[in-house]
Scaffold this motif. Structure first.
Motif, short mmCIF file in Angstrom:
data_model
loop_
_atom_site.label_atom_id
_atom_site.label_comp_id
_atom_site.label_asym_id
_atom_site.label_seq_id
_atom_site.Cartn_x
_atom_site.Cartn_y
_atom_site.Cartn_z
N PRO A 1 0.81 -1.21 0.00
CA PRO A 1 0.00 0.00 0.00
C PRO A 1 0.85 1.26 0.00
CG PRO A 1 -0.02 -1.01 2.17
CD PRO A 1 0.74 -1.94 1.27
N LEU B 1 -3.14 5.42 5.52
CA LEU B 1 -3.31 4.77 4.23
C LEU B 1 -3.78 5.76 3.18
CD1 LEU B 1 -3.33 2.13 2.55
CD2 LEU B 1 -5.72 1.84 3.25
N LYS C 1 -4.50 1.54 -1.63
CA LYS C 1 -4.15 0.13 -1.41
C LYS C 1 -2.99 -0.32 -2.29
CE LYS C 1 -8.82 -1.25 -0.07
NZ LYS C 1 -9.96 -2.17 -0.38
N ASN C 2 -2.75 0.39 -3.39
CA ASN C 2 -1.64 0.04 -4.25
C ASN C 2 -1.24 1.25 -5.10
OD1 ASN C 2 -3.33 -0.03 -6.74
ND2 ASN C 2 -4.23 -1.82 -5.75
#
Length: 348
Positions: free
Chosen positions: A114, A125, A128-129
């Motif tokens: 992430p 965050l 996620k990628n």
């Protein structure tokens, strides 16, 4: 799913007197073998292959060019002093915000690294990628329609960016709400969901806000991250549902404390805990606590992984990352993850 110092595969930490503190960590898979470096590889790609001992994201070079085009300064991937040792720095903004990749110590096959923002007590965050993060940036730049810089931004990612997003698609979309577009067309992002929750709350629609909060905390959406439970707890407090807020906060503290998005003490206050979780963890990492786990049948590798995760939690409370890094690395060595231990220890 990845949680704490490793990946959850259905197992949890053994509880003691605090039966509600059910922790994470199933047995992880071995880290990937290091790849040989190439003189043509960008610094970050070589670092991820040879030091972090895992596969770099396909479009990492495009993301780095994109961040540079947005005015950020590229940071050495080994500049990890004072940071959570699982981070791989990428770039720093003019405000000092540091974008990084998160290298989970163990990972399920196909799980991507992430993109996170480094904060005092851990990480936030961002996506996620890498592809999802690039996609979001392109949408936001297009929506802002900054004519002076938008072509520069799109040129930075080239054909890779065109595969993710075509300039003008947001303008053509039937809904002008960019948050709705991001959630439906790009992916789930914590800050976007939190804005939606607060928008409902500001309009007085508490039911919609709470429903969105319940959606936010579904374990499949942000596995391993405690932030959804924290924000949900804060919202529950706002609407006077104190008992549910306490439960949500306690749920957050069952996940890695460095993913809370705030300090441990802020969440512990809502959970109506003082030092009980800290005392519990300290007992678990003591020789007596580890022997008790052995006597219960837990394997030495798993005990070592759990200890690494507990130490990361404790380090997040006072931000003592550098003071804890050698002990954390030793735990990964004991668990057989020598590549991860070397990565954790690495500093420029």
């Amino acid at each position: 799913m990845k949680i704490g110092g490793g990946v959850v595969n259905g197992a949890s930490r053994v509880t003691g007197g605090l039966s509600t503190l059910l922790y994470r960590h199933g047995r992880g898979i071995s880290s990937l073998s290091a790849f040989s470096s190439s003189s043509s590889s960008p610094e970050h790609i070589s670092f991820i292959k040879n030091v972090a001992a895992t596969q770099p994201p396909q479009h990492l070079s495009h993301l780095l060019r994109l961040l540079k085009a947005r005015g950020q300064s590229i940071v050495s991937p080994g500049a990890k002093q004072g940071l959570i040792p699982l981070a791989i720095p990428l770039a720093k903004s003019s405000s000092g915000a540091l974008t990084a990749l998160l290298r989970w110590p163990t990972a399920l096959p196909g799980m991507e690294m992430p993109v996170v923002e480094i904060r005092k007590h851990g990480v936030w965050l961002l996506a996620k990628n890498v592809d999802q993060f690039i996609h979001r940036i392109l949408v936001e730049e297009d929506a802002n329609n900054c004519l002076d810089g938008i072509d520069k931004i799109f040129r930075a990612v080239g054909e890779a960016g065109e595969k993710l997003y075509k300039k003008g698609d947001f303008i053509k979309w039937k809904n002008s709400d960019i948050d709705v577009y991001l959630l439906r067309q790009v992916g789930l992002f914590p800050d976007v969901i939190e804005r939606k929750m607060m928008h409902h709350f500001a309009k007085g629609d508490h039911v919609a806000a709470l429903v969105t909060g319940e959606f936010y905390t579904k374990k499949e959406h942000f596995p391993g991250f405690a932030r959804p439970f924290v924000f949900n707890a804060e919202l529950l407090l706002k609407v006077g549902r104190n008992l549910e807020a306490k439960d949500a906060a306690r749920g957050a503290l069952k996940l890695p404390w460095w993913t809370l998005g705030c300090s441990y003490r802020e969440v512990a206050q809502i959970a109506q805990w003082e030092n009980e979780p800290i005392d519990y963890i300290k007992q678990k990492v003591s020789e007596k606590g580890k022997q008790e786990d052995l006597n219960r049948g837990k394997g030495p590798d798993q005990i070592a992984l759990d200890e690494a995760a507990f130490l990361l939690d404790l380090a997040s409370v006072e931000c003592t990352w550098d003071e804890s890094v050698e002990q954390i690395a030793e735990c990964y060595k004991e668990a057989g993850l020598h590549d991860v231990a070397a990565f954790v220890l690495y500093r420029d």
